[in-house]
Design a protein around this motif. Structure first.
Motif: not given
Length: 582
Positions: A169, A173, A538, A167, A534-535, A385
């Motif tokens: 996210e 997180f 993705p 994941s 969290l975005a 990121t």
């Protein structure tokens, strides 16, 4: 409403003496107001160390508390002098009916205040070495705590691999959940500090911080790691929450700038240096050693603070003094001048409810908080990121990827130098010009308007999208790695300018309630700092690094008018929407 205690930081009354400063002097009142605003310029709803401003309901409770003390003192056979004072009336009657009662006024012999202008118990009179020691230890902790937010970032790929997660996210997180703790912590520890003081909370927080770092280092599952990270953030927030107030307790306003600058470096550099150290440590010893390092350093610092910190919060110091005098003299009517007479429940209501009242009732608080939330969220989106980006696009290793974060650090330092080097001089010049014009026309001196803090805000609002575009597209085209790092540095400059402009504006706007406004701002921006990242991964996965950062940049451009709006209409908004009964 009864007269409130003197708000002058330099006030040095003997017990029971009347304040000799003229309350009608407009300039003195302005200095008092500004001083208390600065005293509350920290991320917590902690009242000024020089007094309280109570609502009518709270003042009534304080009066009743004093009346109860009278009754208890008489019932238990208080001193003859105290009984003589009360002979002519029912116990507590005057306290509830008149704020000018001798036993209730701040000039009463039963009111405990500093013993004189050189009272060594007054933190303003502490020797320099004591102030430096207190400030240094707290500033060190404000470096360690934010460092813990990001030192773990380079090791996230190792964590995801160890716990077999796919994941994106969760990968983000597990880093940003620490900041979610920063949002929850002030709402708990700020009201507690009103009751118990600052030092005991530092000690409790240090123990909790170290304990949950150990939990992170030994975490058996990814879910356990996330939970431990959250609570580490809750306890880690205390030094940042109360640190500014501690410095304001000890250092007078005209000498406070240097100490506050040192204090501000920790929260700025901690998240930047964290990935640098974490990268090399994770590569050499594994991701768990990032938490062992925090445990060792935090534990050592906590031990030093246990034996070296001294309480600086004036209401607590004076309450201890009053308690000792009550025991020594048998006079149960003695009370601290800064005793607000509120129950623990009332303290919590003051600390928790008021920031949310400001958020919903003051447009200027809501606008600045939401704008700050976006810029702060961008910062932590980059923290979560950049490891993935520089490893994928430039082939950085786990040990070297942390160096990519230095761009944000350099940018933040440039931003703080730019802001601190211009803001104070600008507001002093503008205030002097306004006062000269008022004097020439026979008007009232305007003093320092909060809007004088905002001229650099549009500049910061431009730097953020500019840096995002540079960072995104130079990385997308695989330009030399220094180019995207320069882009992140520009983002760092803009973020710092926006942060400092808005925070100082709120401090100057809300004066005695500035801490509530800052607490509200902290909660909103910390939530964004935890959720928005969290975005990130993705988004980059679907849009690519170039268009992903461009999307963020376009949003920042769309929000640019907010900076102009606050600069142009901030004064009108704050004057029109004045919150009463805070």
């Amino acid at each position: 409403m009864a007269s409130s205690p003197s708000l002058t930081p330099a006030a040095t009354h003997t017990d029971g003496e009347r304040d000799n400063d003229s309350g009608s002097d407009a300039q003195l009142q302005l200095r008092r107001k500004i001083s208390q605003a600065v005293d509350e310029g920290h991320d917590a709803d902690i009242p000024s160390s020089q007094g309280f401003v109570l609502s009518e309901e709270e003042e009534l409770r304080r009066q009743r508390s004093i009346a109860d003390r009278r009754r208890n003192s008489i019932a238990s056979g208080g001193s003859r002098a105290n009984r003589d004072v009360e002979k002519a009336q029912a116990p507590g009657e005057a306290a509830l009916s008149s704020s000018n009662d001798d036993d209730d006024s701040d000039t009463s012999p039963n009111v405990v205040w500093w013993s004189g202008p050189n009272d060594p118990e007054n933190p303003y009179n502490w020797p320099t070495w004591r102030k430096v020691l207190n400030c240094g230890l707290i500033s060190a902790m404000t470096f360690i705590s934010p460092l813990a937010s990001s030192i773990f970032a380079p090791g996230v790929p190792q964590v995801i691999a160890e716990f077999h997660s796919t994941s994106l996210e969760i990968a983000a997180f597990v880093v940003s959940v620490y900041v979610l703790g920063f949002a929850a912590g002030p709402m708990l520890f700020a009201p507690l500090s009103e009751i118990y003081g600052r030092v005991i909370l530092y000690h409790i927080a240090n123990v909790g911080f170290v304990a949950f770092q150990i939990g992170c280092a030994l975490a058996p599952t990814l879910n356990a790691l996330i939970v431990f990270r959250f609570f580490a953030g809750v306890f880690g927030s205390v030094s940042i929450t109360n640190g500014g107030g501690t410095i304001a307790d000890m250092i007078v306003q005209e000498k406070r700038g240097g100490a506050m600058a040192v204090f501000s470096i920790g929260p700025l550099l901690g998240p930047i240096i964290g990935p640098v150290a974490g990268g090399f440590l994770s590569d050499a010893e594994g991701w768990r050693w990032s938490f062992w390092l925090l445990t060792i350093v935090g534990g050592f610092l906590g031990i030093l603070m246990t034996f070296s910190l001294k309480e600086s919060y004036a209401p607590v110091i004076l309450e201890r003094k009053a308690a000792k005098l009550r025991k020594d003299t048998g006079n149960d009517l003695l009370r601290s001048k800064l005793d607000a007479g509120l129950s623990p429940r009332d303290y919590f209501k003051r600390g928790i409810i008021r920031p949310f009242k400001m958020l919903f009732l003051s447009p200027i608080v809501a606008i600045t908080s939401l704008y700050m939330a976006v810029t702060y969220g961008y910062l932590y989106l980059m923290f979560t990121t950049m490891t993935e980006v520089f490893q994928e696009y430039y082939g950085f290793t786990t040990s070297t990827v942390g160096l990519a974060f230095l761009g944000l650090g350099v940018g933040s330092m440039i931003g703080i130098i730019l802001f601190s080097g211009t803001s104070d001089r600008y507001i002093q010049r503008k205030a002097a010009q306004a006062d000269a014009e008022a004097q020439a026309t026979g008007g009232t001196k305007a003093g320092m308007k909060p809007e004088y803090r905002l001229p650099l805000l549009p500049l910061g609002a431009v730097f953020i999208p500019a840096g995002l575009f540079i960072y995104g597209w130079t990385a997308d085209f695989r330009t030399h790695w220094i180019a995207p790092i320069i882009g992140t540095a520009i983002v760092g400059i803009g973020n710092l300018i926006v942060f400092m402009s808005i925070q100082m504006y709120l401090v100057d706007t809300f004066t005695i309630y500035a801490a509530s406004a800052i607490a509200c701002n902290t909660v909103v921006r910390s939530l964004a700092g935890a959720v928005l990242p969290l975005a990130g991964l993705p988004m980059y996965s679907k849009l690519g690094i170039g268009w992903g950062n461009s999307l963020l940049g376009f949003i920042a451009v769309a929000l640019f008018p907010v900076s102009i709006f606050v600069l142009k209409y901030g004064e009108a908004l704050r004057n029109r929407f004045v919150i009463k009964n805070l």
